[in-house]
Design a protein around this motif. Structure first.
Motif, mmCIF file in Angstrom:
data_model
loop_
_atom_site.group_PDB
_atom_site.id
_atom_site.type_symbol
_atom_site.label_atom_id
_atom_site.label_comp_id
_atom_site.label_asym_id
_atom_site.label_seq_id
_atom_site.Cartn_x
_atom_site.Cartn_y
_atom_site.Cartn_z
ATOM 1 N N ALA A 229 0.913 -1.055 0.225
ATOM 2 C CA ALA A 229 -0.262 -0.043 0.390
ATOM 3 C C ALA A 229 0.709 1.053 0.088
ATOM 4 N N TYR A 230 2.171 1.285 0.543
ATOM 5 C CA TYR A 230 2.797 2.983 0.322
ATOM 6 C C TYR A 230 3.666 2.424 -0.661
ATOM 7 N N ASN A 231 3.181 1.289 -1.484
ATOM 8 C CA ASN A 231 4.606 1.798 -1.949
ATOM 9 C C ASN A 231 4.047 2.147 -3.646
ATOM 10 N N VAL A 232 2.844 1.674 -3.613
ATOM 11 C CA VAL A 232 1.132 2.561 -4.123
ATOM 12 C C VAL A 232 1.314 3.566 -4.034
ATOM 13 N N ILE A 233 1.325 3.719 -2.900
ATOM 14 C CA ILE A 233 0.738 5.337 -2.732
ATOM 15 C C ILE A 233 1.979 6.184 -3.747
ATOM 16 N N LEU A 234 3.258 6.088 -3.414
ATOM 17 C CA LEU A 234 4.735 6.583 -3.864
ATOM 18 C C LEU A 234 4.741 6.306 -5.277
#
Length: 341
Positions: A229-234
């Motif tokens: 989820a964090y990487n998708v945001i980035l």
């Protein structure tokens, strides 16, 4: 100090430890991390480019825990001397192999009796004052980096060393600032356990939760899902910079992202207007994912002599040369696609 500091350091505990020290003493600072060899040159050139485009006139380039070769030292000194900005260059090193450079250049300081973090702390604390909490952290790093097995901080240092080497969740090449922030956060949290009974065991037990605390937002989940989820945001935030084309299809290019199936599919679900997700690794392999809008097995076959399934395929870009700056990697891949398209 009325200068912008550009701090280049190694990618291990000692390297990041040096930056933890400089972050304590200075606010106007940018961090860069490198392994040895050509990567140092690429990072140094990136620093110079950032200096040239800066509105500020005065800059400091601080290099820690990296042993320069004589050729690198000569090149860096020459480039700094012809820059139209005012630049102070200095190296704080503890590797004996840097002795030749230390003998030749007054800006190259070498002391093999201390780790680079301790050298950096001793240097700045003498100028700006000591700090008990930071000093304890420095002792932990020093004990493990120069392998002082009889020191009480040694076992704790081993755990911290493993914490940094295992912090692969945020990609350093694609997201260097976020990667630094992540590792600084882990090391800051780790210090909360330094006063516990059997501190090394307490910290070791807590590492999984320390990582999750960084990534969790409103809802808890598995670490894998939180990281995705964090990487998708980035990736979504940087999608224009990372976008590539294959014929009429739009995709995104990542580098050594890891867990491609989860992150790739999650990203395409969050960005339905994009057609494919491509990850290239330092071993020249590519992984492709699709949301059904394009057959990535055909892309893999055409550009990488690969294949697979409609929505999941892979191959090898044999003429790809590994690099350490994302824009350089993207330019190469776009050129390969154009030549084989």
């Amino acid at each position: 100090m009325n200068h912008k500091i550009h701090h280049l350091s190694h990618t291990d505990l000692d390297g990041y430890g040096c930056q933890m020290v400089s972050a304590h003493y200075f606010n106007s600072i940018a961090f860069y991390n490198s392994n040895y060899g050509k990567e140092i040159n690429e990072c140094f050139n990136q620093i110079l480019n950032n200096i040239q485009t800066s509105s500020l006139q005065k800059h400091v380039i601080l290099i820690t825990d990296l042993n320069l070769t004589m050729d690198q030292a000569k090149e860096f000194e020459s480039k700094v001397s012809i820059c139209d900005k005012e630049i102070m260059l200095f190296v704080l090193d503890h590797h004996k192999t840097g002795q030749e450079c230390a003998d030749a250049f007054e800006w190259y300081f070498l002391d093999s009796s201390r780790c680079a973090t301790k050298i950096t702390y001793d240097f700045f604390s003498a100028l700006y004052g000591k700090n008990a909490k930071l000093s304890k952290f420095v002792d932990v790093v020093n004990a493990v980096d120069i392998w002082l097995e009889n020191e009480p901080e040694f076992e704790l240092g081993k755990v911290c060393m493993g914490l940094v080497s295992g912090a692969k969740e945020v990609n350093k090449v694609m997201f260097p600032e976020e990667n630094s922030h992540y590792i600084f956060s882990l090391l800051t949290k780790a210090q909360e356990y330094f006063t516990c009974k059997d501190a090394h065991i307490a910290l070791d037990d807590a590492i999984h939760n320390i990582k999750k605390q960084f990534f969790v937002t409103s809802t808890n989940n598995t670490l894998s899902n939180l990281v995705s989820a964090y990487n998708v945001i980035l990736l979504t935030k940087n999608r224009e910079r990372m976008q590539i084309m294959y014929k009429e299809y739009k995709g995104i290019l990542t580098y050594n992202i890891g867990n491609v199936s989860v992150i790739g599919n999650d990203f395409l679900t969050a960005n339905p207007d994009l057609d494919f997700f491509m990850d290239i690794t330092s071993k020249k392999t590519i992984s492709l994912r699709s949301n059904g809008k394009v057959d990535v097995s055909k892309i893999a076959a055409q550009i990488a002599n690969g294949g697979g399934h409609h929505n999941a395929s892979g191959g090898l870009l044999s003429n790809f040369k590994d690099a350490f700056i994302y824009d350089t990697i993207k330019s190469q891949v776009m050129s390969i696609i154009a030549n084989k398209g």
